[in-house]
Design a protein around this motif. Structure first.
Motif, short mmCIF file in Angstrom:
data_model
loop_
_atom_site.label_atom_id
_atom_site.label_comp_id
_atom_site.label_asym_id
_atom_site.label_seq_id
_atom_site.Cartn_x
_atom_site.Cartn_y
_atom_site.Cartn_z
N ALA A 255 57.28 19.76 28.98
CA ALA A 255 57.59 18.09 28.72
C ALA A 255 58.03 16.44 29.29
N THR A 256 58.21 16.63 30.31
CA THR A 256 58.42 15.91 31.50
C THR A 256 57.32 15.37 31.70
N ARG A 257 56.39 16.52 32.38
CA ARG A 257 55.26 16.14 32.86
C ARG A 257 53.74 15.64 31.58
N GLU A 258 54.32 16.68 30.32
CA GLU A 258 52.98 16.46 29.30
C GLU A 258 53.68 15.05 28.47
N SER A 259 54.36 13.85 29.58
CA SER A 259 54.82 12.71 28.73
C SER A 259 54.29 12.01 27.70
N GLN B 285 51.86 12.78 26.21
CA GLN B 285 51.15 13.68 24.93
C GLN B 285 52.16 13.67 23.94
N LYS B 286 53.45 13.56 23.93
CA LYS B 286 54.74 13.29 23.17
C LYS B 286 54.96 14.33 22.98
N LEU B 287 54.62 15.18 23.35
CA LEU B 287 55.61 16.62 23.20
C LEU B 287 57.12 16.50 23.60
N SER B 288 58.09 18.01 22.90
CA SER B 288 59.17 17.80 23.56
C SER B 288 58.98 18.86 23.74
N SER B 289 60.74 19.86 24.61
CA SER B 289 60.60 20.76 25.10
C SER B 289 60.82 21.40 23.66
N GLU B 290 61.63 21.21 22.31
CA GLU B 290 62.27 21.75 21.47
C GLU B 290 60.50 22.71 20.34
N ASP B 291 60.08 21.74 20.74
CA ASP B 291 58.08 22.01 20.02
C ASP B 291 57.37 23.55 21.48
#
Length: 392
Positions: free
Chosen positions: A172-176, A178-184
């Protein structure tokens, strides 16, 4: 006929029922989704005999059934469909380069290598990629996008919830942007622990039912496929192990085709001994010099469409440790192949922790003997500080 009906209750001759039983085809549902060509290869029956077996057990489809199954598409539609299928990544460009056509739905990938080489890292990496690809697809197409979840099957407690959570957080950090969370990411990952051999066998016996009940599962990652097959609880006769291996092969082949489910499985290595150099050297090679590592399950479990990714060490030592990691694709050879490096079966007590100086050990059998032709396509990779595969 009832799917659970024993094949032995049908009017097959001993010359037919014997090979079916030995290959693990015990009930009618074992034949569902199996092509006559594959049945013939598995059992040693002729193609005509295999066709007769399937026809007797499953019956011929009626003309109306066949008409409903037939559909046609234009070449343009087929190309468009292929372009829209997700292509998965191990998140390493060097490793991905070994799959020029990509890793698509319905494929089966075997990942093998010695302990500590990064097999589990590879599996966690592709799990993350599978989720990211689907989340981006959903974000782009909304409700029209197909939800794809991943089932992670852990047999030896190597993939823990904490490890998946940490990997998802890093992803999720690398895809910051894209507004994606680890929960997603974690929301679409299911973790199944199989602690015993009986649980392992039951999983494969009910796999098609599970996928019917969970149509959103489109990828299954197993770490490791070979773990329970070394269990002392397996009866010592070779037939018991062979039946389990045949079951695995049937279900992977059927479910990858019927459900377009992608399977990525890791297997442990076992020490084998080469006969390279026998009779050709003034001084015979020692046992240690003839030792090499190969995937523990051999090729008996592998459907022919499987891609076999092998990791191995090489390229120098620092102290007692080899520092370079390489990967290559090894060929799928038939179980009765004469190539010495592709045994059709593996001793149940084979050592998965053998030591050798490279991919094949000190003996270094020729490329012809291991079935790799005139050249070996290999790439180098490393393990990142986050515990993922990375490029050099």
């Amino acid at each position: 006929m009832k799917p659970n009906l024993l094949l032995s209750s049908l009017s097959f001759s001993p010359q037919t029922s014997g090979p079916l039983s030995r290959a693990g085809y015990l009930r009618i549902h074992d034949l569902q989704g199996i092509q006559p060509e594959d049945l013939a290869k598995d059992t040693g029956l002729t193609l005509t005999e295999a066709q007769d077996v399937i026809r007797t057990a499953l019956g011929d489809p009626t003309p109306n059934d066949m008409l409903h199954q037939v559909s046609s598409q234009t070449a343009s539609q087929l190309l468009d469909l292929s372009s829209r299928l997700p292509s998965y990544s191990f998140q390493s460009k060097s490793i991905d380069s070994l799959f020029p056509d990509g890793i698509k739905p319905g494929m089966i990938i075997e990942v093998s290598g010695p302990p500590g080489i990064g097999k589990t890292c590879a599996l966690v990496g592709i799990v993350m990629d599978m989720r990211i690809k689907n989340l981006k697809e959903v974000e782009k197409h909304g409700e029209k996008a197909r939800r794809r979840e991943v089932l992670v099957v852990d047999t030896e407690a190597s993939i823990s919830p904490d490890r998946l959570a940490q990997a998802a957080e890093n992803q999720a950090t690398r895809e910051s942007g894209q507004k994606l969370s680890s929960e997603d990411i974690l929301e679409g990952i299911r973790l199944l622990r199989l602690h015993t051999l009986s649980q392992f066998v039951s999983f494969f016996k009910t796999l098609d039912t599970y996928l019917d009940e969970h149509p959103e599962i489109k990828s299954i990652v197993i770490d490791t496929l070979s773990y329970h097959l070394r269990s002392p609880s397996i009866p010592p006769d070779a037939g018991s192990r062979s039946r389990i291996v045949a079951l695995i092969k049937q279900e992977l082949q059927r479910c990858s085709t019927r459900y377009e489910c992608t399977f990525v499985v890791s297997v442990q290595m076992a020490t084998k001994f080469s006969d390279v150099g026998e009779g050709n050297l003034d001084e015979p090679l020692s046992r240690d010099e003839r030792a090499f590592l190969m995937p523990q399950l051999g090729v008996s479990w592998i459907p022919m469409k499987t891609k076999r990714l092998m990791f191995f060490y090489g390229g120098g030592m620092v102290g007692h440790r080899q520092v370079k990691r390489f990967a290559t694709i090894i060929p799928v050879l038939p179980p009765n192949s004469s190539h010495s490096a592709y045994p059709s079966s593996q001793n149940q007590n084979g050592n998965a922790n053998g030591t050798n100086s490279g991919m094949w050990g000190n003996a270094q059998p020729s490329q012809k003997e291991i079935g790799l032709g005139s050249g070996i396509d290999r790439v180098e990779y490393r393990i990142s500080s986050e515990g993922m595969l990375a490029d050099i």
